[in-house]
Enzyme design. Structure first.
Site, short mmCIF file in Angstrom:
data_model
loop_
_atom_site.label_atom_id
_atom_site.label_comp_id
_atom_site.label_asym_id
_atom_site.label_seq_id
_atom_site.Cartn_x
_atom_site.Cartn_y
_atom_site.Cartn_z
N ASP A 11 0.97 -1.20 0.03
CA ASP A 11 -0.27 0.00 0.23
C ASP A 11 1.00 1.21 -0.04
O ASP A 11 1.58 1.43 0.89
CB ASP A 11 -0.87 -0.11 1.30
N ASP A 106 -2.88 2.45 -6.04
CA ASP A 106 -1.92 2.39 -4.97
C ASP A 106 -1.68 1.21 -4.25
O ASP A 106 -1.27 1.25 -3.03
CB ASP A 106 -2.09 3.83 -4.24
N GLU A 107 -2.36 0.23 -4.57
CA GLU A 107 -2.51 -0.77 -3.60
C GLU A 107 -2.45 -2.35 -4.40
O GLU A 107 -3.21 -2.37 -5.37
CB GLU A 107 -3.93 -0.74 -2.91
#
Length: 509
Positions: A11, A106-107
């Site tokens: 993350d 973003d993960e």
DNA sequence: TCTGGGGTCCTAGGACCC
DNA sequence: TCTGGGGTCCTAGGACCC
């Protein structure tokens, strides 16, 4: 449940704000709030400096402004820049294991059993530390937090525990010790409504939740959610890491600065939304049978209407026509705050057709990644929107050229909602957007140039990428503000990373 | 200046079919 | 006249996630 901590959750920390601080030295150490800066905007991401003042994602921007001190930067998102950084990171993750599930920009989850790794807690810790270093190096300082565990649930919780820039390895057997003290809201799937209901029952921690009988949970939350909570509270989670998922719907919506009531104006807005949706359907080679509209009234009540046809479509005019009919059923006399158009019940007929024609044979096999640019035959690609180059099209078939450009990222900005940044006057049109195919081992990633989207700079200005092939890239010196210029070809070796901005590529002098 | 935009999944009721 | 029952499709709404 697995016996090793073989699932990783990666993350990136406050990614939008971190990219802004990376790209602009003056923002470092200051509160930075990225989101809709005008009108009815909300916060997308707050830097850790801004979080210290209580600013959170999804908070109305007006509220964030009240909380933060003078000197805080309020910025519109630059999705193209975030996407570039995301692609750099995802390429790194793909080196670790072929089984990567990207959850958002973003993960991502990684299944380490698909790679060749030491899965002892010590081995996974070493891998996590190395990966964190690689991410920061490759992105120019954007950090990520990593959790490793025997399940997705615990891996995700692990990545949250030591943010930012943290690493938590939950060793098998330790799951409940980590899980039970946490507030129920820490579980994925427990949002405000569920949390409130649980609080009313006196349930505050996951440990409390684990003492609630299954029957009660099913009573309160239904079969699926009740069973899910029952299992999650016991750390029972065998959801697999899945790398590819098919899209189920495509939609576009807009909240207006002021509520709209004029029916003609609403219909025009509907047409624009329908065109955006259709463009993205075409880009993805998708068609859909159901058209949905969404209407939010000034009091925030929201209604949806839908119709399903027998035949799927990706035609913007047809979508608009159906949407207009649906809107006519809704009372809009009191004004409309938000309008949305969506298409669902998707089929990938268009894509099937492309494949069955054989026109794409060899095309996809040459792509190192699903979002990479063309690696061969640049003359087959349409250039920028002004391109005079006709695109090939079998009679009556979907337009291959358009699809190819879109697959090469031509629609990426629309797909990520980048239009919301167009109003701030920034030259988003000349922002370089570099797709990353595969990272060279240990060093800078290899860019994939995307015709019509990527921009190269030299000392005289910017040029659109016109095409690219093995070892070379052609550039047409024509930006949004400059007249068409010549098309020139450069060897990729003549391109180098600009030191000031890692993802920004320049032509060598 | 209260509350974005793009999604996913679930539930419940009605229609329809066998 | 006291009305089964399962399966599937469709619509509307809601919760949730990033």
């Amino acid at each position: 449940m697995r016996g090793e901590p073989s699932i990783l959750h990666v993350d990136l920390d406050a990614m939008f704000a971190a990219v802004e601080q990376r790209d602009k030295v003056s923002l470092r150490g200051r509160p930075v709030v990225v989101g809709g800066v005008a009108g009815r905007g909300v916060v997308s991401t707050a830097s850790y400096e801004a979080r210290a003042f209580g600013v959170r994602s999804a908070m109305p921007m007006a509220q964030a402004r009240r909380r933060c001190p003078p000197g805080t930067a309020y910025l519109s998102p630059r999705f193209a820049a975030y996407k570039r950084t995301s692609q750099v990171v995802m390429a790194l993750l793909a080196e670790v294991t072929p089984l990567v599930e990207q959850v958002s920009i973003d993960e991502a989850y990684l299944d380490l059993t698909a790679g060749d790794h030491d899965l002892t807690p010590h081995g996974v810790t070493e891998l996590g530390l190395r990966l964190k270093r690689d991410i920061a190096d490759a992105t120019g300082g954007v950090t990520g937090s990593i959790g490793a565990a025997s399940s997705k649930l615990l891996a995700k919780i692990g990545s949250e525990l030591r943010k930012p820039d943290g690493l938590t390895v939950v060793t098998p057997g330790e799951e409940l010790t980590v899980l039970h003290p946490l507030p129920v809201g820490a579980l994925g799937g427990v949002g405000p409504a569920t949390e409130q209901r649980l609080h009313r029952a006196g349930v505050r921690s996951v440990g409390d939740l684990a003492r609630i009988p299954l029957d009660d949970l099913v009573d309160w939350f239904g079969v699926a959610h009740g069973n899910g909570l029952f299992r999650l509270a016991r750390a029972e989670d065998n959801r697999p890491v899945v790398s590819e998922r098919e899209a189920k719907s495509v939609s576009a919506e807009e909240t207006f600065d002021v509520d709209l009531a004029d029916p003609a104006r609403l219909n025009r807005e509907l047409d624009l939304l329908a065109a955006r949706v259709a463009g993205r359907l075409k880009a993805g080679g998708l068609t859909g049978r159901t058209v949905n509209i969404k209407v939010r009234h000034p009091d925030f009540t929201t209604v949806t209407r839908a119709v399903t046809r027998d035949q799927p479509t990706d035609d913007g005019r047809l979508v608009a026509q159906m949407a207009r009919r649906l809107l006519a059923e809704v009372d809009t006399s009191g004004g409309v705050r938000l309008l949305g158009v969506g298409v669902s019940t998707l089929a990938d007929f268009a894509q099937d057709d492309l494949f069955s024609t054989g026109l794409l044979d060899g095309f996809f096999t040459s792509l190192p990644e699903h979002f990479a640019g063309p690696a061969s035959s640049p003359e087959h690609f349409a250039g920028p929107a002004s391109s005079p180059e006709p695109v090939m099209s079998a009679a009556g078939e979907p337009d291959l050229g358009a699809a190819a450009v879109a697959l090469a990222g031509g629609d990426a900005e629309a797909a990520s909602g980048d239009e919301s940044t167009s109003g701030d006057g920034s030259a988003s049109g000349v922002t370089p957007a570099v797709g990353v195919a595969a990272p060279a081992t240990g060093v800078a990633p290899i860019p994939v140039w995307r015709p019509g989207q990527d921009v190269l700079h030299d000392e005289h200005g910017a040029g659109w990428v016109w095409g690219s092939g093995l070892g070379r890239v052609t550039v047409r010196f024509e930006g949004p503000h400059t007249p068409p210029g010549p098309v020139r070809t450069f060897a990729v070796d003549d391109l180098r990373l600009h030191p000031a901005d890692p993802p920004d590529w320049r032509l060598a002098p």
